[in-house]
Design an enzyme around this catalytic site. Structure first.
Site, PDB file in Angstrom:
ATOM      1  CB  SER A 227       1.141   3.267 -17.201  1.00 37.90           C
ATOM      2  OG  SER A 227       2.111   2.120 -18.483  1.00 37.90           O
TER       3      SER A 227
ATOM      4  CG  HIS B  71       0.953  -2.028 -15.400  1.00 34.92           C
ATOM      5  ND1 HIS B  71       1.472  -3.899 -14.617  1.00 34.92           N
ATOM      6  CD2 HIS B  71       1.976  -2.741 -16.189  1.00 34.92           C
ATOM      7  CE1 HIS B  71       1.966  -4.353 -15.757  1.00 34.92           C
ATOM      8  NE2 HIS B  71       2.445  -3.693 -15.839  1.00 34.92           N
TER       9      HIS B  71
ATOM     10  CG  ASN C 290      -4.432  -1.248 -12.888  1.00 33.63           C
ATOM     11  OD1 ASN C 290      -4.094  -1.383 -10.887  1.00 33.63           O
ATOM     12  ND2 ASN C 290      -3.208  -2.088 -13.640  1.00 33.63           N
TER      13      ASN C 290
ATOM     14  N   GLY D  43       1.191  -1.603   0.286  1.00 33.77           N
ATOM     15  CA  GLY D  43       0.118   0.400  -0.066  1.00 33.77           C
ATOM     16  C   GLY D  43       0.506   1.218  -0.235  1.00 33.77           C
ATOM     17  CB  SER D  44       3.950   2.171  -1.021  1.00 33.13           C
ATOM     18  OG  SER D  44       4.560   1.914  -1.953  1.00 33.13           O
TER      19      SER D  44
ATOM     20  CG  ASP E  71      -1.756  -5.011 -16.913  1.00 35.23           C
ATOM     21  OD1 ASP E  71      -2.466  -4.298 -15.635  1.00 35.23           O
ATOM     22  OD2 ASP E  71      -1.104  -5.995 -16.491  1.00 35.23           O
TER      23      ASP E  71
ATOM     24  CD  GLU F 151       4.214   2.077  -9.680  1.00 30.36           C
ATOM     25  OE1 GLU F 151       3.476   1.301  -8.737  1.00 30.36           O
ATOM     26  OE2 GLU F 151       4.989   1.032  -9.596  1.00 30.36           O
TER      27      GLU F 151
END
Ligand code: GRF
Length: 224
Positions: free
Chosen positions: A142, A115, A113, A17-18, A151, A180
């Protein structure tokens, strides 16, 4: 001063969960236009659930193993939890489960999402290992809208990092994770501010991204 109308987020995760933490931190800014109303995990012992509880956010889990009725029934139960939370946007952040077609369709346009590769390269599991094995010199992450195919789906933003000669999956993964944590909160802000538009051709435009930070993650926007 008018009250900020915040976009309500449900964050789904399976592990550390970072990325959730980066979103929690972003949400603490008074002018951030989103708030987390639910954190959900398919893994009852996911560390991300502790991060949520520590921040005073509702955290729920439902183990998927042996769930009666299989994937469809499980995803339906998850959908109901999300709907009950009142979430406007479902944010997959390290949710290590393929969502069912009906789940993807129910939340279509409201489901994103992240990825750890420059899609459409290196979809699926072990993206870092795939990246290193392919010998590419750049990778990244992404953020995309989710469609039933894994994806795939319209790409909203990407960030690029170099792949160094002595990288292994862990060192590359750490470098990508830092990006991210930077871009996911920015994309959520752009969605909350109604600046993300998917064209008929399936390509995404992010409007009014004047922040120099955002320009770096979507270089096309730096030109104008
Ligand atoms: C990230 O690398 C993300 O791209 C992938 O799963 C990982 C989750 O990391 N989908 P964390 O749980 O947010 O730390």
């Amino acid at each position: 001063m008018g009250k900020v109308n915040r976009l309500k987020l449900a964050v789904l995760l399976s592990g550390s969960g970072s990325n959730l933490q980066a979103i929690i931190d972003a949400c603490t800014a008074a002018d951030y236009p989103a708030e987390i109303v639910l954190v959900f995990s398919n893994q009852p012992d996911a560390k991300g659930l502790d991060r949520a509880r520590a921040a005073g956010i509702e955290a729920k889990s439902l183990g998927h193993k042996g769930y009666p009725g299989g994937r469809e029934a499980y995803d339906h139960a998850v959908s109901e939890l999300i709907a009950q939370s009142g979430a406007d946007l479902v944010v997959l952040a390290g949710y290590l489960r393929l969502v069912s077609e009906s789940f993807a369709k129910r939340w279509e346009g409201r489901l994103i999402n992240i990825h750890p590769s420059l899609l459409p390269s290196f979809k699926g599991l072990h993206a870092h290992e795939q990246t290193i094995a392919a010998g590419v010199k750049y990778s990244g992450c992404s953020v995309h809208f989710v469609v039933p195919e894994m994806d795939a789906g319209p790409i909203i933003a990407q960030a690029v990092v170099p792949v160094l000669a002595d990288d292994d999956a862990a060192s590359l993964g750490q470098r990508i994770l830092r990006q991210e944590h930077r871009i996911y909160p920015q994309v959520i802000r752009a969605i909350a501010e109604d600046r993300v538009v998917v064209g008929d051709d399936g390509r995404v435009t992010v409007h009014d991204s004047h922040s120099p930070d955002f320009a770096h993650i979507n270089p096309v926007l730096a030109r104008g």
